[in-house]
Design an enzyme around this catalytic site. Sequence first.
Site, short mmCIF file in Angstrom:
data_model
loop_
_atom_site.label_atom_id
_atom_site.label_comp_id
_atom_site.label_asym_id
_atom_site.label_seq_id
_atom_site.Cartn_x
_atom_site.Cartn_y
_atom_site.Cartn_z
N GLU A 170 45.01 -3.21 -9.97
CA GLU A 170 44.51 -4.09 -8.89
C GLU A 170 45.59 -4.94 -8.23
O GLU A 170 45.43 -6.15 -8.08
CB GLU A 170 43.39 -4.98 -9.45
CG GLU A 170 42.25 -4.16 -10.03
CD GLU A 170 41.15 -5.01 -10.68
OE1 GLU A 170 41.30 -6.24 -10.73
OE2 GLU A 170 40.15 -4.42 -11.12
N ASN A 212 45.84 1.87 -10.92
CA ASN A 212 44.38 1.80 -10.91
C ASN A 212 43.91 0.68 -9.99
O ASN A 212 44.46 -0.43 -10.04
CB ASN A 212 43.92 1.53 -12.36
CG ASN A 212 42.42 1.68 -12.56
OD1 ASN A 212 41.85 2.72 -12.24
ND2 ASN A 212 41.78 0.65 -13.12
N HIS A 249 33.55 1.33 -8.27
CA HIS A 249 32.40 0.45 -8.47
C HIS A 249 31.65 0.42 -7.13
O HIS A 249 32.05 -0.30 -6.20
CB HIS A 249 32.85 -0.97 -8.83
CG HIS A 249 33.53 -1.05 -10.15
ND1 HIS A 249 32.87 -0.85 -11.35
CD2 HIS A 249 34.81 -1.32 -10.48
CE1 HIS A 249 33.72 -1.01 -12.35
NE2 HIS A 249 34.92 -1.27 -11.85
N GLU A 278 36.18 3.92 -13.41
CA GLU A 278 35.24 2.85 -13.82
C GLU A 278 33.92 3.01 -13.08
O GLU A 278 33.33 2.03 -12.60
CB GLU A 278 35.84 1.47 -13.53
CG GLU A 278 37.18 1.24 -14.20
CD GLU A 278 37.76 -0.16 -13.96
OE1 GLU A 278 37.03 -1.05 -13.48
OE2 GLU A 278 38.96 -0.36 -14.25
N ASP A 280 30.43 3.05 -11.57
CA ASP A 280 29.04 2.58 -11.67
C ASP A 280 28.52 2.45 -10.25
O ASP A 280 29.30 2.24 -9.32
CB ASP A 280 28.89 1.29 -12.49
CG ASP A 280 29.84 0.17 -12.10
OD1 ASP A 280 30.37 0.17 -10.97
OD2 ASP A 280 30.06 -0.72 -12.95
O1 G2I Z 1 35.13 -6.34 -13.34
C1 G2I Z 1 34.86 -5.00 -13.59
C2 G2I Z 1 36.12 -4.22 -13.89
C3 G2I Z 1 36.99 -4.16 -12.66
N1 G2I Z 1 38.18 -3.36 -12.90
C4 G2I Z 1 38.97 -3.77 -14.05
C5 G2I Z 1 38.11 -3.88 -15.30
O2 G2I Z 1 38.88 -4.35 -16.37
C6 G2I Z 1 36.93 -4.78 -15.06
O3 G2I Z 1 36.18 -4.81 -16.28
C7 G2I Z 1 35.55 -6.03 -16.55
C8 G2I Z 1 34.80 -5.91 -17.85
O4 G2I Z 1 33.77 -4.95 -17.69
C9 G2I Z 1 34.18 -7.25 -18.21
O5 G2I Z 1 33.61 -7.17 -19.53
O6 G2I Z 1 36.54 -7.01 -16.66
C10 G2I Z 1 35.97 -8.30 -16.83
C11 G2I Z 1 37.10 -9.30 -16.77
O7 G2I Z 1 38.19 -8.90 -17.51
C12 G2I Z 1 35.23 -8.34 -18.17
O8 G2I Z 1 34.59 -9.57 -18.30
C13 G2I Z 1 34.96 -10.32 -19.42
C14 G2I Z 1 34.52 -11.75 -19.18
O9 G2I Z 1 35.24 -12.26 -18.05
C15 G2I Z 1 34.84 -12.56 -20.38
O10 G2I Z 1 34.36 -13.87 -20.18
C16 G2I Z 1 34.22 -11.94 -21.60
O11 G2I Z 1 34.63 -12.64 -22.77
O12 G2I Z 1 34.29 -9.80 -20.56
C17 G2I Z 1 34.65 -10.46 -21.73
C18 G2I Z 1 34.03 -9.76 -22.93
O13 G2I Z 1 32.64 -9.65 -22.75
#
Ligand code: G2I
Length: 455
Positions: A170, A212, A249, A278, A280
């Site tokens: 990103e 990515n 996404h 990724e 969805d």
């Molecule tokens: O935002 C969707 C994706 C966009 N591309 C990069 C990916 O890495 C990203 O994935 C999401 C995860 O699916 C989430 O699960 O990235 C977020 C931010 O890194 C993730 O959210 C985080 C929350 O911000 C945290 O507060 C939480 O502790 O998920 C963590 C675990 O649940």
Amino acid sequence: MIERCQEDARPRFGPRARTAVVLAAAALLAATSAAFLPGTASAGTTLGASAAEKGRYFGTAVAANKLSDSAYTTILNREFNSVTPENEMKIDATEPQQGRFSYGAADQIVSHARSRGMSVRGHTLAWHSQQPGWMQSMSGSALRQAMLNHVTQVATHFRGQVVAWDVVNEAFADGSSGARRDSNLQRTGNDWIEAAFRAADAADPNAKLCYNDYNTDNWTHAKTQAVYNMVRDFKSRGVPIDCVGFQSHFNNDSPYNSNYRTTLSSFAALGVDVQVTELDIQGAPANTYRAVVEDCLAVARCNGVTVWGIRDSDSWRASQTPLLFNNSGQKKAAYDAVLAALNNGTTPTDPPTTPPTTPPTNPPGGSCTATLQDGTRWGDRFNSTVTVSGASSWTVVVAVTSPQKISSTWNGSPTWDSSGNVMTMRSNGSGNSFGFTTMANGNWNRPVVQSCTAS
Ligand code: G2I
């Protein structure tokens, strides 16, 4: 031509050298107008097996803390043959304090995946987001050094276990500017991305190294074009990039567009693999899921599709119900559409090659017989199928020749010796044949069945 000369200057091993071979194969394909031939009839009953029959993977994001949920792991183990840790390989997870690395949760996912024959995508080594506090407050050359050390340490830790890395995630801005995203990493100098790729290449020369991003799916968008121009520049200057990940996404604000296939094929034409990383889709419309899978299958260098979670309740956007399984783990209409697309899809086929003349090797000693058959062959990899007779429950040992690597398997439970080149495959109730994909890494020797024993 400049591009090819740069490629030729690189050592003739590892995936970066393979790129030149694949480029040559792609050129030949175009020249013979035989890019796509109908695939053999396929009747896979799971996403992973059906994708593997097409030389692709079908993966999902996995959260380590859900591996104790049996409803979750039942679907994971049944349906998917590739895994991306959703958060566990991010910078804040792997280096929470500077110089102190923490791999427990990521190792747990890697071990779960690899012991079941699933490959692993690493996500992600360098990113403006999810930085630990110590990194957020850094800048300049100290940050550049810290970032490169992070890339080196983490890629080294997972060397040989991760087939593809999202090296940089990103890095471009949204909107019409086509500019890099402002971040502390970007402020260390515009060359931070290529520096990260070179560090990852040095640490793990055999992993595919990907850039990515999201909102790079629509071919007409400025962000898509900006990433395309960066990849073209990297290829022309010999920066070691192997692949581009399209997060995909999709939602009402950022919908799927039918030019997605053009995006995938245009990037592939630069000499990189493309991966849907990724996926969805808001509301999980079956037609859109089908279209995405068909688009990937239509592009020979599209390696596979990863959905960003298993059940809707596992999604970062749960309220949009964007995934293939509902909260109870039941298959949604989109699942059926994806499976049908995988089974109906065409298999990109390389120009005819001389079939191997060596007969299948079935040494004595087992009370069953295992026969290896050649499957589809691509520019960098090939499939093999092993059929067992004389036992309904069996253990078959298969060896590949280094530097070959088995990258995915289906219809069996594999374990590996320490070299990673000898696979012991046990029946898992999926019938009397199993299959696997071998990354040639320049060596096209036929895998050898070493033994078959009834168990
Ligand atoms: O935002 C969707 C994706 C966009 N591309 C990069 C990916 O890495 C990203 O994935 C999401 C995860 O699916 C989430 O699960 O990235 C977020 C931010 O890194 C993730 O959210 C985080 C929350 O911000 C945290 O507060 C939480 O502790 O998920 C963590 C675990 O649940």
